[in-house]
Design a protein around this motif. Sequence first.
Motif, PDB file in Angstrom:
ATOM      1  N   ILE A  61     -20.399  61.600   1.054  1.00 24.51           N
ATOM      2  CA  ILE A  61     -19.922  62.754  -0.332  1.00 24.51           C
ATOM      3  C   ILE A  61     -21.620  63.076  -0.746  1.00 24.51           C
ATOM      4  N   ALA A  62     -22.247  61.853  -1.121  1.00 24.68           N
ATOM      5  CA  ALA A  62     -23.821  62.586  -1.462  1.00 24.68           C
ATOM      6  C   ALA A  62     -24.763  64.109  -0.797  1.00 24.68           C
ATOM      7  N   PHE A 101     -30.237  64.532  -6.475  1.00 26.95           N
ATOM      8  CA  PHE A 101     -28.640  65.306  -4.887  1.00 26.95           C
ATOM      9  C   PHE A 101     -30.679  65.297  -4.509  1.00 26.95           C
ATOM     10  N   ILE A 146     -26.107  55.912  -4.800  1.00 24.27           N
ATOM     11  CA  ILE A 146     -26.434  57.217  -3.380  1.00 24.27           C
ATOM     12  C   ILE A 146     -26.763  55.608  -2.537  1.00 24.27           C
ATOM     13  N   PRO A 197     -25.167  57.162 -10.899  1.00 29.46           N
ATOM     14  CA  PRO A 197     -24.793  57.505  -8.797  1.00 29.46           C
ATOM     15  C   PRO A 197     -25.702  56.907  -8.776  1.00 29.46           C
ATOM     16  N   TYR A 218     -22.134  52.391 -13.343  1.00 24.58           N
ATOM     17  CA  TYR A 218     -22.576  52.979 -11.936  1.00 24.58           C
ATOM     18  C   TYR A 218     -21.616  53.447 -11.268  1.00 24.58           C
ATOM     19  N   VAL A 219     -21.296  54.735 -10.447  1.00 16.90           N
ATOM     20  CA  VAL A 219     -20.836  55.188 -10.070  1.00 16.90           C
ATOM     21  C   VAL A 219     -21.133  54.581  -8.368  1.00 16.90           C
ATOM     22  N   LYS A 220     -20.606  54.337  -7.246  1.00 14.06           N
ATOM     23  CA  LYS A 220     -20.774  54.392  -6.157  1.00 14.06           C
ATOM     24  C   LYS A 220     -20.801  55.062  -5.244  1.00 14.06           C
ATOM     25  N   LEU A 221     -21.823  55.714  -4.871  1.00 14.52           N
ATOM     26  CA  LEU A 221     -21.727  57.666  -4.182  1.00 14.52           C
ATOM     27  C   LEU A 221     -21.717  57.589  -2.422  1.00 14.52           C
ATOM     28  N   PRO A 222     -20.546  56.829  -1.243  1.00 19.37           N
ATOM     29  CA  PRO A 222     -21.231  57.389  -0.247  1.00 19.37           C
ATOM     30  C   PRO A 222     -21.737  58.659   0.409  1.00 19.37           C
ATOM     31  N   MET A 249     -22.690  66.954  -1.703  1.00 18.99           N
ATOM     32  CA  MET A 249     -23.322  67.685  -2.875  1.00 18.99           C
ATOM     33  C   MET A 249     -24.776  68.091  -2.853  1.00 18.99           C
TER      34      MET A 249
END
Length: 402
Positions: free
Chosen positions: A314-315, A339, A246, A244, A307-311, A318
């Motif tokens: 949302i991060a 996280f 962030i 991820p 990859y996963v782009k995480l705004p 979590m």
Amino acid sequence: MQAVSRRLIQRPLSGGASTYSSSSLRSLHGVSDRLNGSDNRRYSSSLATKGVGHLARKGTGGRSSVSGIVATVFGATGFLGRYLVQQLAKMGSQVLVPFRGSEDNPRHLKLMGDLGQVVPMKFDPRDEDSIKAVMAKANVVINLIGREYETRNFSFEEVNHHMAEKLALVAKEHGGIMRFIQVSCLGASVSSPSRMQRAKAAAEEAVLSALPEATVMRPATMIGTEDRILNPWAMFVKKYGFLPLIGGGTNKFQPVYVVDVAAAIVAALKDDGSSMGKTYELGGPDVFTPHDLAEIMFDMIREWPRYVKLPFPIAKAMAGPRDFMVNKVPFPLPSPQIFNLDQINALTTDTLVSDKALTFQDLDLVPHKLKGYPVEFLIQYRKGGPNFGSTVSEKIPTDFYN
């Protein structure tokens, strides 16, 4: 042997000859007192008076020599600590290692110096008498204590600010501490979105208020075998198959090789006192984004980048429950890896060395580039062993089959 020598000194020699004392025997054979330690500057301590700061190395320079430095290194059992202890011990310094956990925690450090030169000492960071005991024989104090997340027992402010302030006050009262080095972090500011960075900034102010001649080191994110960025990333990738990013992985920072940070601290101790009362920002030679650094990590572990782009919202959602529950449950919670709410807040701004800051160059050091040896420890995460897969440079070009 001692009994024989006593008899030879006390009893006249045969033939009525006079006996000789050890000093007369030395003069008889032409042996100077300098060779017997009475005026041996080569192996004597070279510590200067307080305020000068000249702690130059003397002797042969190896682990069996005497540098004159007796350093109490708080936080020596952590990531940076092992590299700093190794560099201090290999030049003949005595290192006192305060620890508060198991006796096994500092065990690996004892091998880094000559016999008896690395001394683990049990202490309680909340007990002033305990702190005074581990500082009693020292002439140098280095504070590496810090934590990037909170626990039930220790808050950000207590670990990163109040402990540093207490160490500085005890060192001031000690009267024999010639050098005090406070290790902070790059980006420390009272206006930072990160609580840890705000606490580090408050610690710098408290230390310099008590000891204006203290030296402050601000290392960037450190990279090395036991680091807390590439290791968690690689473990996450091995478990879930992606990483991820962030905030999209677009913020800028300057990661630095941990060995270079340890070398900078030692260089400050060995100078002529010119580093006293100054602040150094220790960043790597290159500016990265998390995406850039992740590419190096994927290349080293020989996995295809996913990859996963995480705004940020949302991060934070979590990571939030852990911070909310840390002081509300009667048991310790797992340490956050990727996280971490406070680190997510820190990622909202760039963390770069200031234009006019003192850096490695002011200590006559050149930091390593990260790509290459500093990240080779990631080989351990290759799923088929060290020789599995291929690097980017070895991959077949796309036009190979055309």
